[in-house]
Design a protein around this motif. Structure first.
Motif, PDB file in Angstrom:
ATOM      1  N   VAL A   1       6.129   2.899   3.055  1.00 46.44           N
ATOM      2  CA  VAL A   1       6.780   3.418   1.847  1.00 46.44           C
ATOM      3  C   VAL A   1       7.552   4.697   2.178  1.00 46.44           C
ATOM      4  CG1 VAL A   1       6.409   4.321  -0.479  1.00 46.44           C
ATOM      5  CG2 VAL A   1       5.057   2.378   0.333  1.00 46.44           C
ATOM      6  N   LEU A   2       6.937   5.567   2.959  1.00 48.28           N
ATOM      7  CA  LEU A   2       7.612   6.811   3.350  1.00 48.28           C
ATOM      8  C   LEU A   2       8.892   6.519   4.132  1.00 48.28           C
ATOM      9  CD1 LEU A   2       4.381   8.698   4.421  1.00 48.28           C
ATOM     10  CD2 LEU A   2       5.897   9.446   2.569  1.00 48.28           C
TER      11      LEU A   2
ATOM     12  N   ALA B   1       6.833  -6.131  -2.978  1.00 52.25           N
ATOM     13  CA  ALA B   1       8.179  -6.633  -3.205  1.00 52.25           C
ATOM     14  C   ALA B   1       8.874  -5.887  -4.345  1.00 52.25           C
ATOM     15  CB  ALA B   1       8.128  -8.127  -3.515  1.00 52.25           C
ATOM     16  N   ALA B   2       8.096  -5.429  -5.327  1.00 52.15           N
ATOM     17  CA  ALA B   2       8.670  -4.763  -6.495  1.00 52.15           C
ATOM     18  C   ALA B   2       8.916  -3.273  -6.268  1.00 52.15           C
ATOM     19  CB  ALA B   2       7.743  -4.944  -7.700  1.00 52.15           C
ATOM     20  N   LEU B   3       8.205  -2.672  -5.317  1.00 47.76           N
ATOM     21  CA  LEU B   3       8.247  -1.215  -5.173  1.00 47.76           C
ATOM     22  C   LEU B   3       9.616  -0.667  -4.763  1.00 47.76           C
ATOM     23  CD1 LEU B   3       6.643   1.354  -5.465  1.00 47.76           C
ATOM     24  CD2 LEU B   3       5.837   1.078  -3.103  1.00 47.76           C
ATOM     25  N   PRO B   4      10.369  -1.289  -3.854  1.00 48.73           N
ATOM     26  CA  PRO B   4      11.670  -0.713  -3.485  1.00 48.73           C
ATOM     27  C   PRO B   4      12.596  -0.472  -4.681  1.00 48.73           C
ATOM     28  CG  PRO B   4      11.045  -2.363  -1.888  1.00 48.73           C
ATOM     29  CD  PRO B   4      10.032  -2.446  -2.991  1.00 48.73           C
ATOM     30  N   ALA B   5      12.622  -1.395  -5.639  1.00 56.18           N
ATOM     31  CA  ALA B   5      13.479  -1.207  -6.813  1.00 56.18           C
ATOM     32  C   ALA B   5      13.021  -0.003  -7.623  1.00 56.18           C
ATOM     33  CB  ALA B   5      13.473  -2.467  -7.680  1.00 56.18           C
ATOM     34  N   THR B   6      11.706   0.185  -7.717  1.00 56.46           N
ATOM     35  CA  THR B   6      11.177   1.351  -8.426  1.00 56.46           C
ATOM     36  C   THR B   6      11.570   2.630  -7.700  1.00 56.46           C
ATOM     37  OG1 THR B   6       9.293   0.119  -9.322  1.00 56.46           O
ATOM     38  CG2 THR B   6       9.048   2.506  -9.138  1.00 56.46           C
TER      39      THR B   6
END
Length: 321
Positions: A56-57, A22-27
């Motif tokens: 992710v890709l 959930a946090a990765l898109p903002a990063t």
């Protein structure tokens, strides 16, 4: 080297929990806003993170203007399995790859390699090119005024990066063997090198010059990770097998606060990256640990962020290590 001509890129790993996912898109969004050359995404041995890596890709492809780079490994793959995976990535729109041999699983019996049909990263490089050539053998354009299409003389190519080891691969016996391996990867079609972690600029600069003198023509990007805690440094040393950077280790151990350790790590990485660029490195590849703050701070301080100058933080926080 002028910082304005240097390239930089980032590396992420697939999220390992729902909260991390959930946090990765903002990063990713924050990293993409820096306009890196690419963002690479690691891939677990034996396909252990195939789905999450591809997710992710795809996010990078669909929600940013940055080119994603997919990691691929040889370990445990048959030719057919590797062919299917490469085609899946290509069909998703991936045009950059990092081809590595990979580490064998921990349960491989003594005397066995744990590798599948592909015995080296050079073979994997060749296979990626072959799958792309079979998938898109040539290009076509409509011929104006008639119902026909003209065949183009060239087809779309992919970028394939490979790993480089400034202090030697664990199974290598000499620097010359490591460079011979790079030359073999180049002959197979590799066109970029990315180093494993190391902690002394001279290790990279000496290795890169020897590789160039031997005929390695593609650029080799040094891999850097801002070490923002003593625990992270210990973990990095366990994974990389590199020698302890004693001054950095001492500073991190005696600093009692998390914020203080973070600043030490950023300042150290800033100085490290600047020395590499000053020595002729074509750019830097930043291992992010799936966090954007530290790597963006390093780039800001050395003037690589869009619109950044030398950076006030860079002039006040750089130290010699």
């Amino acid at each position: 080297m002028s910082c304005t001509t240097a390239r930089f890129s980032f590396e992420l790993y697939p999220p390992r929990s729902a909260a991390a996912a959930a946090a990765l898109p903002a990063t990713i969004d924050r990293l993409a806003a820096a306009h890196p050359d690419f963002i690479s995404v690691t891939y677990g041995a034996n396909g252990s993170s195939r789905t999450t890596s591809l997710d992710v890709l795809r996010y990078i492809l669909q929600h940013t203007d940055v080119s994603p780079m997919a990691h691929l490994t040889c370990v445990g793959s048959s030719h057919a399995e590797a062919n299917r995976l490469i085609r899946e990535f290509l069909d998703a729109g991936i045009r950059r790859f990092l081809a590595v041999r990979g580490d064998p699983p921990a349960d491989v019996p003594a005397g066995e390699t744990g590798l599948g049909d592909l015995r080296s990263s050079a073979e994997l490089v060749q296979l990626i090119h072959r799958v792309q050539a079979e998938r898109v053998p040539y290009g076509e354009l409509p011929v104006p005024g008639i119902d026909a299409r003209a065949v183009l003389g060239s087809r779309e190519h992919v970028q394939i990066a490979v790993a480089a080891f400034p202090n030697g691969h664990p199974s290598s016996h000499s620097v010359s063997q490591d460079i011979d391996t790079l030359l073999a990867k180049q002959a197979a079609g590799a066109n970029l090198g990315i180093t494993q972690l190391f902690f002394h600029p001279e290790d990279y600069l000496s290795f890169a010059q020897k590789a160039k003198d031997a005929g390695v023509a593609f650029p080799i990007l040094p891999g850097i990770m801002p070490v923002t805690s003593a625990a992270r440094l210990r973990r990095m040393l366990e994974l990389s097998g590199e020698d302890l950077p004693s001054e950095l280790a001492i500073q991190l151990e005696i600093e009692p606060t998390e914020e203080g350790q973070r600043e030490i790590g950023i300042a150290w990485a800033t100085d490290f990256a600047q020395r590499l660029l000053d020595g002729g490195a074509p750019g830097i590849h930043l291992y992010t640990f799936n966090q954007h703050q530290a790597v963006l701070a390093v780039l800001e301080r050395i003037g690589l962020l869009p619109g950044a100058g030398t950076g006030v933080a860079g002039t006040t926080s750089r130290t010699t290590h």
